[in-house]
Write a protein that holds these residues in place. Structure first.
Motif, PDB file in Angstrom:
ATOM      1  N   ALA A 446      11.824  18.478 -34.018  1.00 47.64           N
ATOM      2  CA  ALA A 446      10.729  18.622 -35.000  1.00 47.64           C
ATOM      3  C   ALA A 446      10.493  20.067 -35.442  1.00 47.64           C
ATOM      4  CB  ALA A 446       9.452  18.040 -34.417  1.00 47.64           C
ATOM      5  N   GLN A 447      10.287  20.226 -36.735  1.00 47.40           N
ATOM      6  CA  GLN A 447       9.983  21.523 -37.342  1.00 47.40           C
ATOM      7  C   GLN A 447       8.509  21.533 -37.785  1.00 47.40           C
ATOM      8  OE1 GLN A 447      12.409  24.007 -37.739  1.00 47.40           O
ATOM      9  NE2 GLN A 447      13.565  22.592 -36.432  1.00 47.40           N
ATOM     10  N   PRO A 448       7.952  22.725 -38.032  1.00 45.45           N
ATOM     11  CA  PRO A 448       6.564  22.759 -38.513  1.00 45.45           C
ATOM     12  C   PRO A 448       6.397  21.878 -39.757  1.00 45.45           C
ATOM     13  CG  PRO A 448       7.308  24.971 -37.967  1.00 45.45           C
ATOM     14  CD  PRO A 448       8.508  24.068 -37.825  1.00 45.45           C
ATOM     15  N   GLY A 449       5.327  21.101 -39.789  1.00 44.62           N
ATOM     16  CA  GLY A 449       5.067  20.222 -40.938  1.00 44.62           C
ATOM     17  C   GLY A 449       5.627  18.818 -40.745  1.00 44.62           C
ATOM     18  N   ASP A 450       6.498  18.645 -39.756  1.00 46.18           N
ATOM     19  CA  ASP A 450       7.079  17.315 -39.513  1.00 46.18           C
ATOM     20  C   ASP A 450       6.094  16.411 -38.765  1.00 46.18           C
ATOM     21  OD1 ASP A 450       9.344  18.303 -40.639  1.00 46.18           O
ATOM     22  OD2 ASP A 450      10.583  18.270 -38.818  1.00 46.18           O
ATOM     23  N   VAL A 451       6.334  15.116 -38.879  1.00 43.75           N
ATOM     24  CA  VAL A 451       5.525  14.159 -38.113  1.00 43.75           C
ATOM     25  C   VAL A 451       6.468  13.268 -37.302  1.00 43.75           C
ATOM     26  CG1 VAL A 451       3.925  12.211 -38.229  1.00 43.75           C
ATOM     27  CG2 VAL A 451       3.633  14.135 -39.778  1.00 43.75           C
ATOM     28  N   ILE A 452       6.175  13.159 -35.989  1.00 40.55           N
ATOM     29  CA  ILE A 452       6.947  12.256 -35.129  1.00 40.55           C
ATOM     30  C   ILE A 452       6.113  10.988 -34.959  1.00 40.55           C
ATOM     31  CG2 ILE A 452       7.928  11.906 -32.824  1.00 40.55           C
ATOM     32  CD1 ILE A 452       7.996  14.940 -32.502  1.00 40.55           C
ATOM     33  N   LEU A 453       6.734   9.850 -35.218  1.00 37.62           N
ATOM     34  CA  LEU A 453       6.042   8.585 -34.924  1.00 37.62           C
ATOM     35  C   LEU A 453       6.650   8.006 -33.655  1.00 37.62           C
ATOM     36  CD1 LEU A 453       4.242   6.102 -35.525  1.00 37.62           C
ATOM     37  CD2 LEU A 453       6.179   5.166 -36.801  1.00 37.62           C
ATOM     38  N   ILE A 454       5.797   7.718 -32.676  1.00 37.47           N
ATOM     39  CA  ILE A 454       6.273   7.064 -31.451  1.00 37.47           C
ATOM     40  C   ILE A 454       5.645   5.675 -31.459  1.00 37.47           C
ATOM     41  CG2 ILE A 454       6.346   7.191 -28.928  1.00 37.47           C
ATOM     42  CD1 ILE A 454       5.837  10.308 -29.487  1.00 37.47           C
ATOM     43  N   ALA A 455       6.493   4.683 -31.771  1.00 40.01           N
ATOM     44  CA  ALA A 455       5.925   3.367 -32.077  1.00 40.01           C
ATOM     45  C   ALA A 455       6.208   2.339 -30.988  1.00 40.01           C
ATOM     46  CB  ALA A 455       6.507   2.872 -33.405  1.00 40.01           C
ATOM     47  N   GLY A 456       5.325   1.352 -30.896  1.00 37.85           N
ATOM     48  CA  GLY A 456       5.599   0.149 -30.104  1.00 37.85           C
ATOM     49  C   GLY A 456       4.771  -0.052 -28.860  1.00 37.85           C
ATOM     50  N   LYS A 457       4.321   1.058 -28.225  1.00 35.97           N
ATOM     51  CA  LYS A 457       3.638   0.872 -26.951  1.00 35.97           C
ATOM     52  C   LYS A 457       2.174   1.315 -26.955  1.00 35.97           C
ATOM     53  CE  LYS A 457       5.805   1.420 -23.073  1.00 35.97           C
ATOM     54  NZ  LYS A 457       5.434   0.070 -22.611  1.00 35.97           N
ATOM     55  N   GLY A 458       1.795   2.113 -27.936  1.00 38.83           N
ATOM     56  CA  GLY A 458       0.383   2.472 -28.118  1.00 38.83           C
ATOM     57  C   GLY A 458      -0.358   2.822 -26.845  1.00 38.83           C
ATOM     58  N   HIS A 459      -1.300   1.971 -26.477  1.00 36.24           N
ATOM     59  CA  HIS A 459      -2.175   2.221 -25.318  1.00 36.24           C
ATOM     60  C   HIS A 459      -1.498   1.888 -23.989  1.00 36.24           C
ATOM     61  CE1 HIS A 459      -2.165  -2.029 -26.026  1.00 36.24           C
ATOM     62  NE2 HIS A 459      -2.564  -2.196 -24.772  1.00 36.24           N
ATOM     63  N   GLU A 460      -0.358   1.204 -24.016  1.00 40.26           N
ATOM     64  CA  GLU A 460       0.244   0.734 -22.754  1.00 40.26           C
ATOM     65  C   GLU A 460       0.512   1.917 -21.826  1.00 40.26           C
ATOM     66  OE1 GLU A 460       2.509  -3.186 -24.672  1.00 40.26           O
ATOM     67  OE2 GLU A 460       3.697  -1.524 -23.912  1.00 40.26           O
TER      68      GLU A 460
END
Ligand SMILES: CC(=O)N[C@H]1[C@@H](OP(=O)(O)OP(=O)(O)OC[C@H]2O[C@@H](n3ccc(=O)[nH]c3=O)[C@H](O)[C@@H]2O)O[C@H](CO)[C@@H](O)[C@@H]1O[C@H](C)C(=O)N[C@@H](C)C(=O)N[C@H](CCC(=O)O)C(=O)O
Ligand SMILES: Nc1ncnc2c1ncn2[C@@H]1O[C@H](COP(=O)(O)OP(=O)(O)OP(=O)(O)O)[C@@H](O)[C@H]1O
Ligand SMILES: N[C@H](CCC[C@H](N)C(=O)O)C(=O)O
Ligand SMILES: [Mg+2]
Length: 483
Positions: A446-460
């Motif tokens: 990741a570079q400045p300004g980027d967004v990482i989405l970590i999907a699927g487990k949320g609160h788990e």
């Protein structure tokens, strides 16, 4: 203790063999929980048929048995009650056993593929902002006013539901909201509950491992609306193609909400940011702390339900701006290095699309989107390639990883996901089965300004591998790699 005759007055009975002049000490649907004086309800399940345990209860002290089919040999000490549907009977008996708590507070149910937890939780929060004690039954956690009661299901079994509602009533709660999963509706876990209102969020693909067809999945959700009483409100999403279907056979008063068309309750997105949205509800502008059109839908449903419940509109509008996101739903973490990571529970193709659209709307072309996603084992396999395809289409980099593999091999699940990728998709994709390593890699790219989405487990806070839940929390892991 309750008289058997009183319990039986709550259900349609085909025949009673034996005396109904007995005191019942407990109602159970699991033969292993039978004690002296219990009423056992034999339910046909997905794994076993509860009826097979009836002969084993001969010397258990069981007082009465509710069943659809009588056993070959009848014990004179046991009263047998034959009904058409034991699962439905169990729901009504559970309500009666706990003195019908759902009639002593205002209960709102939320069904739909995505948005149930968010909508139900925000209605609970809204009730509290209105100054009331309230309760919540949700995937993340159950609440009796402020007391958290851990849960492992979205919608528990009828005895648990009613036990929790009873505790809410005894605690002074006047309102409760709950998620109604399609499994629960299909298995009649909500039979016997008295709802003040029902809400439909949307319908897209999920759980076809269980329901087999989209039509059966839809019918399960619709059955919740079919059974609402005429005193209830039935609130549906007018923008969803199955929204109107939900209302076809309901006796409840029908209402719609929409972000696009004419409806009883209209939400409009004015401006979307990573830390919130300017939006309006029936023309009244409010700043909310949520991002994404999907959340604008959830919030419009919450606004509508609050008004239909009867809370004052002015107070509701003020409270809308005070509502905060639910754990693991679009939860943002900002790195001092200038990128942002978002942990989200998107575990269906539709949710992946929505959450990535929401991120793209805000990021534009100024930053890249790096998505880390997997799919659960022993769940709908058909959604795996679609989730990967949709994620690749909307991300600059994609890292396929493991979710809860359960009893499957992570590599097999990832392979199923890879099937959905075309050449372009494959070029931008890495497969890293170790979820921690996948998140670390995303943070390293990741570079400045980027967004990482970590999907699927949320609160788990676990990863389920071969029947064992190992501690794993996306939010903890991502925080480690932000610095
Ligand atoms: C596949 C499924 O939905 N199973 C649910 C179902 O159990 P079942 O029909 O499989 O039960 P079974 O093992 O066949 O047993 C049948 C009957 O025999 C009884 N029994 C069993 C053994 C015995 O020795 N004696 C006995 O009497 C059982 O207590 C039961 O009454 O009914 C049980 C009671 O209501 C649920 O707890 C159970 O959920 C299991 C744990 C589950 O994992 N369900 C998931 C798929 C689920 O329901 N998910 C949805 C949400 C999904 C989402 O959020 O998207 C949910 O609402 O949580
Ligand atoms: N209204 C919506 N429409 C589409 N996607 C949504 C909506 N609301 C939330 N989502 C997406 O779905 C994910 C799950 O949201 P939420 O937990 O509220 O749904 P749910 O219906 O309770 O899910 P589950 O069936 O797993 O309990 C979110 O993390 C988000 O990505
Ligand atoms: N309650 C849902 C959500 C699963 C979320 C995902 N993390 C997975 O394990 O598949 C289910 O049991 O299907
Ligand atoms: Mg949920």
């Amino acid at each position: 203790m309750k008289a058997l005759s009183q319990l039986l007055s709550a259900i349609p009975v085909i025949e009673v063999i034996g005396s109904d002049d007995k005191q019942i000490t407990d109602v159970v649907s699991d033969s292993r929980r039978v004690t002296t004086g219990s009423l056992f309800v034999a339910v046909r399940g997905t794994q076993v048929d509860g009826h097979t345990f009836i002969p084993l209860l001969q010397y258990s002290g069981v007082a009465a048995i509710v069943c659809e089919e009588l056993p070959e040999f009848l014990e004179t000490s046991i009263t047998y009650i034959r009904v058409a549907n034991s699962a439905v009977a169990l729901g009504h008996l559970a309500s009666e056993w706990y003195d019908n708590p759902s009639r002593q507070l205002k209960l709102v149910g939320v069904t739909g593929t995505n948005g149930k937890t968010t909508t139900a939780t925000l209605i609970y929060e809204m009730a509290r902002l209105m100054g009331y004690k309230a309760g919540l039954l949700s995937t993340v956690c159950n609440y009796i006013d402020t007391e958290a009661v851990p849960t492992s299901q979205t919608t528990p079994d009828p005895l648990t539901i009613n036990a929790l509602l009873r505790r809410m009533v005894d605690n002074g709660c006047l309102y409760a909201s709950m998620e109604v999963s399609s499994h629960a509706a299909h298995q009649h876990r909500i039979a016997g509950l008295h709802f003040t209102g029902g809400i439909f969020t949307n319908l897209t693909r999920d759980h076809l491992d269980y329901h087999k067809t989209v039509e059966a999945y839809l019918q399960a959700k619709k059955s919740f609306f079919d059974d609402l009483p005429s005193t209830a409100f039935a609130l549906t999403n007018a923008d969803d193609k199955t929204g109107q279907v939900m209302l076809q056979n309901t006796l409840a008063k029908k209402y719609t909400y929409s972000l696009r068309t004419q409806a009883d309750f209209v939400g409009r997105v004015i401006e979307s940011r990573l830390d919130g949205t300017s939006m309006s509800f029936n023309g009244r502008e409010v700043e909310v702390l949520f991002t994404g059109r999907f959340n604008a839908y959830n919030l419009t449903a919450v606004y509508a339900a609050s008004v239909l419940i009867g809370w004052p509109v002015e107070q509701v509008l003020v409270a809308m701006s005070r509502l905060v996101p639910v754990a693991g739903r679009f939860q943002a973490f900002h790195s001092p290095k200038g990128f942002t990571a978002i942990v989200d529970y998107a575990h269906t193709p539709d949710a992946v699309v929505n959450v990535l659209q929401a991120i793209r709307e805000v990021v534009g072309t100024r930053g890249s989107i790096i998505t880390v996603v997997g799919a659960g084992g022993n769940r709908d396999k058909g959604k795996r390639p679609i989730m990967a395809k949709e994620a690749a289409l909307r991300s600059d980099r994609l890292i396929l990883t493991s979710d809860n593999p359960r009893n499957e091999e992570p590599a097999d699940i990832i392979r199923d996901m890879e099937e959905g990728l075309d050449i372009e998709g494959r070029k931008k994709t890495l497969s890293i089965a170790d979820r921690r390593e996948a998140i670390r890699t995303a943070a390293a790219i990741a570079q400045p300004g980027d967004v990482i989405l970590i999907a699927g487990k949320g609160h788990e806070d676990y990863q389920e591998i071969k029947g064992v839940k190992h501690h794993f929390d996306d939010r903890e892991v991502v925080k480690e790699f932000l610095l």
